[in-house]
Design a protein around this motif. Structure first.
Motif, mmCIF file in Angstrom:
data_model
loop_
_atom_site.group_PDB
_atom_site.id
_atom_site.type_symbol
_atom_site.label_atom_id
_atom_site.label_comp_id
_atom_site.label_asym_id
_atom_site.label_seq_id
_atom_site.Cartn_x
_atom_site.Cartn_y
_atom_site.Cartn_z
ATOM 1 N N ASP A 52 -19.108 -5.988 -21.368
ATOM 2 C CA ASP A 52 -20.517 -6.340 -21.157
ATOM 3 C C ASP A 52 -21.370 -5.077 -21.236
ATOM 4 O OD1 ASP A 52 -18.760 -8.248 -19.916
ATOM 5 O OD2 ASP A 52 -20.474 -9.124 -18.898
ATOM 6 N N TYR A 82 -25.957 -7.982 -21.618
ATOM 7 C CA TYR A 82 -25.613 -8.606 -22.890
ATOM 8 C C TYR A 82 -24.108 -8.568 -23.090
ATOM 9 C CZ TYR A 82 -30.551 -8.020 -23.986
ATOM 10 O OH TYR A 82 -31.907 -8.063 -23.945
ATOM 11 N N GLY A 84 -21.944 -10.054 -26.521
ATOM 12 C CA GLY A 84 -22.036 -10.847 -27.752
ATOM 13 C C GLY A 84 -23.451 -11.339 -27.966
ATOM 14 N N ASP A 85 -23.613 -12.635 -28.247
ATOM 15 C CA ASP A 85 -24.940 -13.225 -28.481
ATOM 16 C C ASP A 85 -25.624 -13.690 -27.204
ATOM 17 O OD1 ASP A 85 -24.614 -12.869 -31.184
ATOM 18 O OD2 ASP A 85 -23.828 -14.890 -31.529
ATOM 19 N N TRP A 86 -24.962 -13.552 -26.069
ATOM 20 C CA TRP A 86 -25.476 -14.021 -24.784
ATOM 21 C C TRP A 86 -26.148 -12.856 -24.059
ATOM 22 C CZ3 TRP A 86 -24.735 -12.396 -19.827
ATOM 23 C CH2 TRP A 86 -25.127 -13.267 -18.799
ATOM 24 N N GLY A 115 -34.350 -14.228 -22.793
ATOM 25 C CA GLY A 115 -32.974 -14.704 -22.898
ATOM 26 C C GLY A 115 -32.563 -15.498 -21.668
#
Length: 182
Positions: A52, A82, A84-86, A115
């Motif tokens: 992460d 963050y 990955g895409d999360w 986000g």
């Protein structure tokens, strides 16, 4: 007055003057002014074995004139998480700062978020920092739920600094608060 007495008197006067100047500098900022009452600054990433990318950045200050009221602290802090895409990030306006030794607790209200952190806009969060050189530690008020939208806290409160910073990234600086007892 004989020569020895004059030299002794001049030496004593010089020591008294130097001592007074040294005391003034020690209680001030080293430049003739008074130092701020407390501060928390710096940036670090948290250590997470899963990779992460979690970053916290602080620029929080309590002015010398406000040393009796830590809720007059000013500044901002930012955090992001963050993987990955999360993920998401948030900017926070400071509303309290207390420090003791190398530990700081700062709270503030989220003024911008995106986000996964978007629902936390307007919520108060708290962060604690332990300034240990390159091995700083950090805690956050939402540690129980892992969601800043669920664990809003009162001013000047957070969890203990339980997280480790990623090796080589810890550069938080805590300026200890000189509690005014009189």
């Amino acid at each position: 007055m004989n020569r020895r007495t004059k030299i002794a008197a001049l030496a004593a006067a010089a020591l008294i003057t130097a001592g007074a100047a040294g005391s003034a500098v020690a209680s001030g900022d080293g430049k003739g002014g008074s130092r701020e009452a407390a501060a928390l600054t710096g940036t670090a990433k948290l250590y997470r074995p899963a990779g992460d990318d979690i970053t916290f950045t602080f620029d929080a200050h309590l002015a010398a004139k406000d040393q009796r009221d830590p809720t007059k602290a000013t500044g901002t802090f930012r955090f992001s998480h963050y993987i990955g895409d999360w993920g998401g990030s948030a900017d926070v306006k400071v509303d309290c700062l207390t420090t003791g030794g190398k530990v700081a607790v700062v709270t503030g209200v989220i003024t911008r978020s995106d986000g996964v952190l978007a629902p936390s806009l307007g919520k108060r969060v708290g962060i604690s920092v332990h300034d240990l050189g390159k091995h700083d530690r950090l805690g956050y008020s939402w540690m129980a739920s892992n969601d800043p939208t669920k664990d809003e806290v009162p001013k000047c409160t957070s969890a203990a600094p339980f997280e480790k910073t990623k090796a080589g990234t810890g550069d938080f600086k805590v300026l200890p608060w000189q509690v005014p007892y009189n």
